[in-house]
Write a protein that holds these residues in place. Structure first.
Motif, mmCIF file in Angstrom:
data_model
loop_
_atom_site.group_PDB
_atom_site.id
_atom_site.type_symbol
_atom_site.label_atom_id
_atom_site.label_comp_id
_atom_site.label_asym_id
_atom_site.label_seq_id
_atom_site.Cartn_x
_atom_site.Cartn_y
_atom_site.Cartn_z
ATOM 1 N N ARG A 173 7.258 6.630 5.062
ATOM 2 C CA ARG A 173 7.568 5.967 6.333
ATOM 3 C C ARG A 173 7.922 4.479 6.164
ATOM 4 N NH1 ARG A 173 3.662 9.748 7.983
ATOM 5 N NH2 ARG A 173 4.379 11.017 9.711
ATOM 6 N N THR A 174 7.354 3.835 5.160
ATOM 7 C CA THR A 174 7.555 2.391 4.991
ATOM 8 C C THR A 174 8.544 2.024 3.904
ATOM 9 O OG1 THR A 174 5.716 2.222 3.421
ATOM 10 C CG2 THR A 174 5.202 1.856 5.776
ATOM 11 N N GLY A 175 8.806 2.964 3.001
ATOM 12 C CA GLY A 175 9.666 2.655 1.865
ATOM 13 C C GLY A 175 8.939 1.886 0.765
ATOM 14 N N ILE A 176 7.618 1.834 0.845
ATOM 15 C CA ILE A 176 6.800 1.154 -0.172
ATOM 16 C C ILE A 176 6.336 2.217 -1.169
ATOM 17 C CG2 ILE A 176 4.692 -0.192 -0.561
ATOM 18 C CD1 ILE A 176 4.907 -1.025 2.459
ATOM 19 N N ALA A 177 6.382 1.903 -2.457
ATOM 20 C CA ALA A 177 5.976 2.866 -3.494
ATOM 21 C C ALA A 177 4.556 3.387 -3.235
ATOM 22 C CB ALA A 177 6.058 2.205 -4.865
ATOM 23 N N ARG A 178 4.361 4.688 -3.477
ATOM 24 C CA ARG A 178 3.066 5.334 -3.203
ATOM 25 C C ARG A 178 1.911 4.636 -3.912
ATOM 26 N NH1 ARG A 178 -0.456 8.389 -5.279
ATOM 27 N NH2 ARG A 178 0.679 8.786 -7.181
ATOM 28 N N MET A 179 2.076 4.283 -5.181
ATOM 29 C CA MET A 179 1.001 3.615 -5.918
ATOM 30 C C MET A 179 0.705 2.235 -5.327
ATOM 31 S SD MET A 179 -0.628 5.459 -7.961
ATOM 32 C CE MET A 179 -1.639 4.148 -8.603
ATOM 33 N N THR A 180 1.725 1.567 -4.854
ATOM 34 C CA THR A 180 1.525 0.267 -4.207
ATOM 35 C C THR A 180 0.710 0.448 -2.935
ATOM 36 O OG1 THR A 180 3.605 -0.566 -5.111
ATOM 37 C CG2 THR A 180 2.694 -1.738 -3.205
ATOM 38 N N VAL A 181 1.062 1.471 -2.147
ATOM 39 C CA VAL A 181 0.303 1.765 -0.918
ATOM 40 C C VAL A 181 -1.157 2.032 -1.270
ATOM 41 C CG1 VAL A 181 -0.006 3.427 0.967
ATOM 42 C CG2 VAL A 181 2.291 2.640 0.373
ATOM 43 N N HIS A 182 -1.380 2.865 -2.269
ATOM 44 C CA HIS A 182 -2.731 3.212 -2.695
ATOM 45 C C HIS A 182 -3.517 1.958 -3.102
ATOM 46 C CE1 HIS A 182 -6.028 5.428 -4.533
ATOM 47 N NE2 HIS A 182 -5.888 4.632 -5.588
ATOM 48 N N GLU A 183 -2.930 1.136 -3.945
ATOM 49 C CA GLU A 183 -3.605 -0.074 -4.435
ATOM 50 C C GLU A 183 -3.851 -1.076 -3.314
ATOM 51 O OE1 GLU A 183 -5.039 -0.687 -7.359
ATOM 52 O OE2 GLU A 183 -4.529 1.380 -7.860
ATOM 53 N N ARG A 184 -2.885 -1.205 -2.394
ATOM 54 C CA ARG A 184 -3.044 -2.143 -1.278
ATOM 55 C C ARG A 184 -4.182 -1.705 -0.353
ATOM 56 N NH1 ARG A 184 0.835 -6.358 -0.149
ATOM 57 N NH2 ARG A 184 2.119 -6.514 -2.009
#
Length: 150
Positions: A30-41
């Motif tokens: 939905r955001t276009g942000i990498a999955r691992m980045t989402v997880h870490e954030r």
């Protein structure tokens, strides 16, 4: 100290506010942000206390509590019980959903929900006004809620 968050964190938080149960893959899509980045954030936001909990948005009318009211309470001047203790006692009453210590003419703001305005009245008259330190109360019935975070 205020935790600094950037636009990426804001976008992730907005998605979590819509549905806190969605997966990191869904947020990524939905955001276009990498999955691992989402997880870490999300992990970092939880560790820093920015995200305190994940919650459920309830339809209170379907749960038998369609009536919402806000109750302003004045703390009795010079009372021996601390104002915060009164607020804590109010927070434990059935039907109370939020308690805020505020400034101005009134000292405490309460959000309550019940099956009817009569039940809200019973909460105010039979419970809140009976508490030590509660000097006076003023109730505002809610006609409709336009927006509200869970």
């Amino acid at each position: 100290m205020t935790e600094k968050i950037d636009e990426t964190d804001e976008r992730i938080i907005e998605e979590l506010k819509k549905d806190s149960r969605q997966s990191t893959a869904d947020i990524s899509r939905r955001t276009g942000i990498a999955r691992m980045t989402v997880h870490e954030r999300i992990k970092r936001l939880k560790e820093k206390g920015v995200i305190r909990k994940f919650s459920v948005g309830l339809d209170h009318a379907k749960l038998g509590r369609p009536t919402t009211a806000f109750i302003l309470i004045a703390y009795e001047p010079g009372h021996k019980m601390p104002q915060r203790r009164l607020a804590e006692k109010i927070s434990k009453l059935s039907g109370v959903y939020a308690v805020h210590i505020i400034t101005g003419e009134w000292d405490i703001l309460v959000k309550a929900r019940a099956a009817s305005i009569e039940e809200i009245g019973k909460l105010v008259v039979n419970k809140i006004r009976e508490l030590e330190g509660a000097y006076k109360a003023f109730t505002l019935a809610c006609f409709d809620t336009v927006t509200e975070e869970p």
